[in-house]
Enzyme design. Structure first.
Site, PDB file in Angstrom:
ATOM      1  N   GLU A 141      -4.798   2.624  -3.854  1.00 42.28           N
ATOM      2  CA  GLU A 141      -3.334   2.545  -3.823  1.00 42.28           C
ATOM      3  C   GLU A 141      -2.847   1.198  -3.324  1.00 42.28           C
ATOM      4  OE1 GLU A 141      -4.572   4.622   0.065  1.00 42.28           O
ATOM      5  OE2 GLU A 141      -5.325   4.334  -1.969  1.00 42.28           O
TER       6      GLU A 141
ATOM      7  N   ASP B 175       0.860  -1.179   0.000  1.00 42.26           N
ATOM      8  CA  ASP B 175       0.000   0.000   0.000  1.00 42.26           C
ATOM      9  C   ASP B 175       0.901   1.234   0.000  1.00 42.26           C
ATOM     10  OD1 ASP B 175      -3.089   0.710   0.932  1.00 42.26           O
ATOM     11  OD2 ASP B 175      -1.623   2.201   1.560  1.00 42.26           O
TER      12      ASP B 175
END
Length: 407
Positions: free
Chosen positions: A244, A201
């Site tokens: 993301e 992430d």
């Protein structure tokens, strides 16, 4: 809200979460629909609206300045709740809406026509609507036309779920990655070979979008994915699970080797320099790593273990690699990603604010709200669908985000 309605609402939110569409940038495919709606019906305002636990958020908007508003007074909430079209010729003459904040104040809605965005399973996740600042009529044929346009919106969302490749990063889409995970997991069990999974992430990605804009955010995601591909084998699988967040499958790879791969990926992303109009920027990423062992009975469990380790990496300071360890994870109370409708309750239950719970553990939670103004440092968090009620203390807050610990 009775238990059946609570369960229905949580099922609806789970269906919305499947599309990974909330808080994503504007896109031409949806803007085209709202432009057509505005021109076809000759109205000044049109939106593609999605309803989560506390707000209506506009994936596309024409003639509307705000990107989101509270869920409570939203006309679109009525459409979603009743799962049928809503036509309001003159809101000031309708006792349901005459005193509505969006009628008496900005954007001064007088006419509203909204139809639900229905998933193939029948869940209403949002609306396509047309609005005007003056009263007007709306025929049955016009309602049918608006419904057809809403079906085009849903077709676009479904195509994105089914698409094999993420257009921005070149990684596999969420659906394609999960299909590959199921196939690879079955092969690993059948032939008794090793399999590892990495979740990663991009750290503080929201700050990048807020400070530099979504085009720069897109550059960051594309560059991060490209950096990972450079370090991976052809047999490895890179997927974008949403926003993301990415995942990597490493066939024929044990945990020790997977940790080394994750460290290579972390270093590669940390070396990136992303060009922006204000000069280059650097980003980092956090990694959670797990491997197939006797405790993993399904592909979903493998992903959950990697996800839990990723959250530990985030909680431990970011820009690091953490492996799944059941004892450690339990001690740290790692949060799981969720999308649940919640309520912030204070003043002895006399005051309540809707929120959306985005992650949850036994010790803490992450909440999305319209604004943190007026929320006290301690309050009670309610999740009616789960029968959940806990006293909370705010650990960190931004304008629309709260991190809370249970006390």
């Amino acid at each position: 809200m009775n238990s059946a309605v609570q369960i229905q609402e949580q099922t609806r939110l789970a269906s919305l979460d499947r599309y990974d569409i909330l808080d994503t940038p504007a896109e031409e495919a949806f803007d085209r629909i709202t432009r057509l709606t505005r021109r076809f019906f000759d109205v000044p305002m049109s939106t593609v609206t999605l309803i989560d636990g506390h707000r209506q958020w506009f994936k596309s908007r024409q003639g509307v300045s705000a990107c989101e508003t509270p869920k409570g007074p939203a006309f679109c909430s009525v459409v979603v709740r009743e799962a049928r079209p809503l036509i309001v010729p003159d809101a000031t003459a309708d006792e349901r809406f005459a005193d509505n904040a969006f009628v008496t104040g900005d954007p001064h809605i007088r006419f509203y026509a909204g139809v639900p965005l229905r998933t193939p399973e029948g869940h209403s996740i949002g609306t396509l609507c047309a609005m005007d600042t003056k009263p007007r009529a709306f025929t049955a044929d016009q309602t049918d036309t608006l419904t057809d346009l809403a079906r085009i919106v849903m077709s676009e969302l479904e195509l994105r779920v089914l698409a094999m490749t993420d257009g921005l990063t070149g990684a596999l889409s969420r659906r394609a990655f999960r299909d590959e995970l199921s196939r690879t997991f079955a092969l690993a069990l059948r032939h008794r070979h090793e399999l590892s999974c990495i979740m990663l992430d991009v750290d503080r990605f929201k700050v990048v979008n807020d400070e530099h804009g979504h085009p720069v955010g897109d550059l960051v995601l594309a560059a991060a994915a490209a950096a990972c591909r450079e370090e991976l084998r052809k047999s490895d699988v890179l997927g974008r699970l949403g926003g993301e967040e990415f995942a990597v499958l490493l066939p024929h790879t044990g945990l020790a080797s997977a940790l080394k791969v994750a460290e290579k990926l972390r270093s590669a992303i940390a070396r990136l320099e992303i060009p922006t109009p204000r000069g280059s920027i650097k980003v980092t990423a956090s990694f959670g790593i797990t491997a197939l062992d006797g405790s993993v009975g399904s592909p979903d469990t493998l992903l959950k273990h990697a996800d839990a380790a990723l959250y530990l990496a985030k909680d431990d300071g970011r820009n690091r690699c953490v492996e799944w360890r059941p004892a450690t994870i339990a001690q740290q109370g790692i949060r799981r990603r969720v999308l649940k409708a919640g309520q912030i309750s204070f003043n002895g239950g006399r005051s309540a604010i809707d929120c959306t719970v985005r992650s949850l553990s036994e010790e803490s939670a992450s909440l999305k709200i319209v604004t943190s103004a007026g929320i006290p440092e301690t309050f009670k968090l309610l999740i009616e669908s789960d029968g959940f009620s806990r006293l909370c203390r705010i650990e960190a807050k931004a304008d629309r985000d709260l991190e809370v610990a249970f006390v």
